[in-house]
Design an enzyme around this catalytic site. Sequence first.
Site, PDB file in Angstrom:
ATOM      1  N   PHE A 183     -19.734 -25.744  22.967  1.00  0.00           N
ATOM      2  CA  PHE A 183     -18.815 -25.995  24.085  1.00  0.00           C
ATOM      3  C   PHE A 183     -19.126 -25.009  25.204  1.00  0.00           C
ATOM      4  CE2 PHE A 183     -14.962 -25.371  26.589  1.00  0.00           C
ATOM      5  CZ  PHE A 183     -14.754 -26.675  27.005  1.00  0.00           C
ATOM      6  N   ASP A 216     -23.614 -17.554  25.769  1.00  0.00           N
ATOM      7  CA  ASP A 216     -22.265 -17.860  26.248  1.00  0.00           C
ATOM      8  C   ASP A 216     -21.302 -17.071  25.374  1.00  0.00           C
ATOM      9  OD1 ASP A 216     -19.719 -18.871  26.578  1.00  0.00           O
ATOM     10  OD2 ASP A 216     -20.355 -20.959  26.780  1.00  0.00           O
ATOM     11  N   LYS A 223     -12.637 -15.959  29.506  1.00  0.00           N
ATOM     12  CA  LYS A 223     -11.422 -15.861  28.685  1.00  0.00           C
ATOM     13  C   LYS A 223     -10.707 -14.496  28.723  1.00  0.00           C
ATOM     14  CE  LYS A 223     -11.562 -19.864  25.791  1.00  0.00           C
ATOM     15  NZ  LYS A 223     -12.754 -20.699  26.002  1.00  0.00           N
TER      16      LYS A 223
HETATM   17  C1  LIG Z   1     -13.455 -21.660  26.865  1.00  0.00           C
HETATM   18  C2  LIG Z   1     -14.947 -21.702  26.861  1.00  0.00           C
HETATM   19  C3  LIG Z   1     -15.670 -22.147  27.985  1.00  0.00           C
HETATM   20  C4  LIG Z   1     -15.012 -22.724  29.211  1.00  0.00           C
HETATM   21  O1  LIG Z   1     -14.202 -21.817  29.865  1.00  0.00           O
HETATM   22  P1  LIG Z   1     -13.179 -22.350  31.008  1.00  0.00           P
HETATM   23  O2  LIG Z   1     -12.589 -21.075  31.552  1.00  0.00           O
HETATM   24  O3  LIG Z   1     -12.177 -23.233  30.341  1.00  0.00           O
HETATM   25  O4  LIG Z   1     -13.991 -23.076  32.008  1.00  0.00           O
HETATM   26  C5  LIG Z   1     -17.060 -22.101  27.919  1.00  0.00           C
HETATM   27  N1  LIG Z   1     -17.689 -21.632  26.831  1.00  0.00           N
HETATM   28  C6  LIG Z   1     -17.026 -21.196  25.747  1.00  0.00           C
HETATM   29  C7  LIG Z   1     -17.791 -20.676  24.577  1.00  0.00           C
HETATM   30  C8  LIG Z   1     -15.640 -21.228  25.717  1.00  0.00           C
HETATM   31  O5  LIG Z   1     -14.974 -20.830  24.612  1.00  0.00           O
END
Ligand SMILES: *Cc1c(COP(=O)(O)O)cnc(C)c1O
Length: 394
Positions: free
Chosen positions: A136, A221, A250
């Site tokens: 994700f 990420d 986050k």
């Molecule tokens: C939450 C998340 C995102 C997206 O972040 P947003 O602030 O909702 O755009 C991307 N990568 C990972 C691994 C995440 O947990």
Amino acid sequence: MNTYIQQADNVLAQTYARFPVVFTKGSECTLWDSNGNAYKDFVAGIAVCNLGHAHPVIAQAISQQAANLVHVSNLFYTVPQIKLAQFLTENSFADRAFFCNSGAEANEAAIKLARKYFYEKGDTDRTVIVSAKQSFHGRTYATMSATGQDKIKKGFYPLLPGFKRVPFNDIDALKDTLDKTVCAVLLEPVQGEGGVCCPSDDYLQKVRQLCNQNGSLLIFDEIQTGMGRTGKLFAYEHFNVTPDIMTLAKALANGLPMGAMLTTETIAKAFGPGAHASTFGGTPLVSAAALCVLEYMKEHQIVNHCETVGNYFRKKLMELKEKYAFIMDVRGYGLLIGMALSIKGAPIVNKCLEKGFVINCIQDTILRFIPPLIVQTDEIDALIDCLDLVFQDI
Ligand SMILES: *Cc1c(COP(=O)(O)O)cnc(C)c1O
């Protein structure tokens, strides 16, 4: 039904299947709803509020900065943004930081930078981003194109060209996919939304080697795994693997919206003046909050605490696994913990909520525990007792 919820159902976009609770106040790991009921929070706004709710030190930093200077744009320098970049680069592999407002934006910046880096080198055929299935990376078009979950893309085609996906933990599949068109491999060191999927043995080290051999960049990420969540400040520290680019968001500012893209001096050069920008990115307000969070975490050794209570928490969950046959697996690092079930998780989440515990279910059958990093063992014990009761009746 709660009148707020009736009102909400008339006016809010219906993009979220929300629980029928209106939260009005928080303190540390406790939340209160509009009827005055208390809950223990094991979601932390999806791994965001690492220092819990309404932390007085953070609240003071925010209100002081708000009374001083909130925003001037990136046409100018501001002191909190500079200090934050110093802190992040001094405590990571990176030399430079770009600030934005969310995780998706941080990944957008990383993807743009990877392509621009090879463009500047004259290697204009290197445009492909390889990511993992079940991953994700966000909901914008580029990050959705990188994301490895079909349910997120349904109805939104055509997506962007130049994205390929391989199964996570399958080094041979990656080897077969890497060629001279691949500019970067984009991975979550531990997949969060995909089900708290951990990398096997030396997977990430082998990924690093393959990237080096192929001349591709490695992007981690760490939007969910970063900022101490896994018991290290950044998850890459667990695996002895350094990425070329890392994205954060986050928990970075404990709930104020902020994203960051960190990279090395060499790669950062590809982002010259005008190459990328964000009006709000790294405002003095959010930067002051993030800086305060980081300084507090360092001073109070919150990352060590996370590792210690995380180990305790997983041990307690393993004890439940011995007791209930429908618990298939307990996994994770620090306070990013997944419990895989052979049954649906939603009824368990609802029953815990009724009993005053906020937990989360992903991928239908995986309970995810991502409390504030300041959670105490007695709060963990209380949740374990609650789960034990709920599991008995399921
Ligand atoms: C939450 C998340 C995102 C997206 O972040 P947003 O602030 O909702 O755009 C991307 N990568 C990972 C691994 C995440 O947990």
